[in-house]
Enzyme design. Structure first.
Site, PDB file in Angstrom:
ATOM      1  N   ASP A  57      -6.201   1.570  -3.901  1.00 26.21           N
ATOM      2  CA  ASP A  57      -7.543   1.176  -3.459  1.00 26.21           C
ATOM      3  C   ASP A  57      -8.460   2.327  -2.641  1.00 26.21           C
ATOM      4  OD1 ASP A  57      -5.952   1.044  -1.083  1.00 26.21           O
ATOM      5  OD2 ASP A  57      -6.768  -0.959  -0.585  1.00 26.21           O
ATOM      6  N   ASP A  89      -1.682   1.372  -3.847  1.00 26.13           N
ATOM      7  CA  ASP A  89      -2.034   0.290  -4.379  1.00 26.13           C
ATOM      8  C   ASP A  89      -3.438   0.855  -5.082  1.00 26.13           C
ATOM      9  OD1 ASP A  89      -3.141   0.365  -1.824  1.00 26.13           O
ATOM     10  OD2 ASP A  89      -3.658  -1.503  -1.778  1.00 26.13           O
ATOM     11  N   SER A 124       0.765  -1.123  -0.076  1.00 25.87           N
ATOM     12  CA  SER A 124      -0.017  -0.118   0.038  1.00 25.87           C
ATOM     13  C   SER A 124       0.870   1.077  -0.066  1.00 25.87           C
ATOM     14  CB  SER A 124      -0.967  -0.046   0.947  1.00 25.87           C
ATOM     15  OG  SER A 124      -1.948   1.009   1.108  1.00 25.87           O
ATOM     16  N   ASP A 132      -3.637   6.291  -2.991  1.00 26.69           N
ATOM     17  CA  ASP A 132      -2.547   5.773  -2.519  1.00 26.69           C
ATOM     18  C   ASP A 132      -1.719   4.719  -3.356  1.00 26.69           C
ATOM     19  OD1 ASP A 132      -4.333   3.574  -2.321  1.00 26.69           O
ATOM     20  OD2 ASP A 132      -4.102   3.187  -0.331  1.00 26.69           O
TER      21      ASP A 132
END
Length: 454
Positions: free
Chosen positions: A247, A245, A99, A243
């Protein structure tokens, strides 16, 4: 001696430094353990742009294939694109990402078929125990027949699914600055937003897991400074930051001012309720603004309050049949997306709402942003339980004040509330406070902080 994975396997995922805490050898064991625990005959795997991700992902695939399981690799993707693949293909999935953590980190977010979460109470503990055992005794026995490993591109299908859920074709033209933070938004945004009546100004779309421009964590104000400046320079209608990743999404208005994720939760909730005929349950965690349950009720819905964390939100969505859920961390969950979180779908809702009327974003969100909030304030404390007990002692006898311990300690009065909860992974207490006005909020915040840090 068995590997100690207590610092690597967290409450919701696997996350640690490569190669100090884990490597491809361990990733292979995680792949075998994942299929043992899920009982899968086939799985899907994706990865982000970190330098270590392709190798770790392929090792996991090898470990799964040794157990006779067929593996579909979708390659570079956002976490919600992996959830899409898990839902659309009805397969358990694994996403290799850390992340917003720094470049030396990597991790695995795992789910069962249909994007159902795998956390410490839903399989992750058993996966950890298997990996720890095998790291001492040796790899598990391979199946009689090794599974296949094949590749599949799901980006176009993921994009088409999202665009089928929110109609943007008739909105007025908008200029939007998008900061991908050198993360996976740079991979997904061009396809998802391509061909719409949008003038997209890209920032840091180059995939680079060393994050050369800023950390890919838009909740930290330092990481959206570039976006705020660019929105003002471009006279854009809004800015969106993803962010690492992709999501989670964070929004700034036409002035470059941050829009509270609680306001986005309320805005999207009102749209989802309208779509479902003014009926439905909406999940919100206990640190979202009072605005969220108010707006849900005003639009005919039923608000349900939960603990912080995606496993709690997803479990409550499944139990209640909720149509939408939101967290103040900018995670947004949709029934139409297998109850999984997707920042991209939330961003499409914001673009549709803004483009469907003539006013600026600041005016549109004002109706959803009704109170003064502190944001999350972290304090390092040696004795989390002792400090929580001190807060409880200070407030429990006060007239007109209610306490609850659903998640940490929440203290509520007629015109203010605050929550203090411990971090699962660090010696921190996290404070969130809100009040009807800024002066009251500051007073409540400072009084709570004095006890926490006393």
């Amino acid at each position: 001696m068995a590997a100690d994975l207590s610092q690597l396997v967290k409450a919701y995922d696997v996350r640690g430094v490569v190669p100090d805490q884990w490597d491809e050898t361990l990733a292979e064991l995680f792949g075998a353990a994942f299929v043992r625990v899920t009982g899968a005959s086939a799985i899907v795997i994706g990865h982000d742009m970190r330098p270590s991700s392709p190798g770790l992902s392929r090792a996991f695939a090898r470990g799964a294939a040794t157990q006779g399981v067929d593996v579909t690799e979708i390659g570079l993707c956002s976490t919600d694109q992996l959830y899409y693949a898990s839902g659309a293909l009805n397969l358990p999935g694994a996403m290799f990402t850390a992340s917003h953590n720094p470049a030396q980190y990597n991790g695995i977010k795992m789910c069962r078929a249909g994007a159902a979460p795998v956390g410490q109470d839903t399989g992750l503990t058993e996966i950890r125990e298997l990996v720890e055992g095998w790291s001492e005794s040796g790899a598990p026995e391979p199946a009689a027949q090794t599974g296949t490993i094949t590749q599949r591109d799901t980006l176009e299908d993921y994009s088409a699914h999202l665009r089928s859920l929110v109609d943007l074709t008739s909105i007025r033209p908008l200029k939007v600055v998008v900061d991908a933070g050198n993360g996976m938004g740079g991979h997904t945004v061009p396809t998802v937003l391509g061909g719409l009546p949008l003038d997209v100004v890209p920032m840091y779309f180059e995939l680079d897991g060393t994050f050369p421009n800023h950390e890919a964590n838009p909740l930290d104000p330092a990481n959206i400074v570039d976006l705020q400046k660019r929105v003002r320079e471009e006279s854009a209608d809004l800015g969106i930051a993803f962010d690492g990743d992709a999501d989670r999404c964070f929004v700034v208005d036409e002035r470059g001012a941050p829009v509270s994720p609680s306001a986005i939760t309320a805005l999207v909730a009102s749209r989802e309720l309208a779509k479902h005929g003014g009926k439905g349950t909406v999940i919100h965690n206990l640190i979202t603004s009072w605005s969220v349950p108010e707006v849900v009720k005003e639009n005919g819905g039923t608000p349900v309050r939960t603990r912080v964390g995606h496993s709690f939100i997803k479990a409550e969505m499944a139990t209640t049949g909720a149509i939408f859920g939101g967290e103040h961390s900018a995670h947004y969950y949709f029934k139409d997306f297998w109850n999984a979180d997707t920042g991209m779908l939330a961003a499409l809702h914001v673009l549709a709402a803004l483009g469907g009327q003539d006013g600026p974003l600041s005016g549109l969100v004002a109706q959803y942003d009704r109170y003064a909030g502190s944001g999350e304030i972290n304090s390092t404390v040696a004795d989390q339980a002792g400090r929580l007990a001190a807060i409880k002692s200070a407030y429990e006898a006060r007239e007109g004040v209610e306490l609850d311990e659903l998640d940490g300690l929440t203290v509520t009065a007629a015109d203010w509330w605050f929550n203090v909860r411990p971090s699962n992974t660090e010696p921190l207490l996290r404070l969130n406070a809100e009040a009807w006005d800024e002066a009251t909020m500051a007073k409540v915040r400072d009084e709570a902080l004095a006890i926490i840090r006393g």
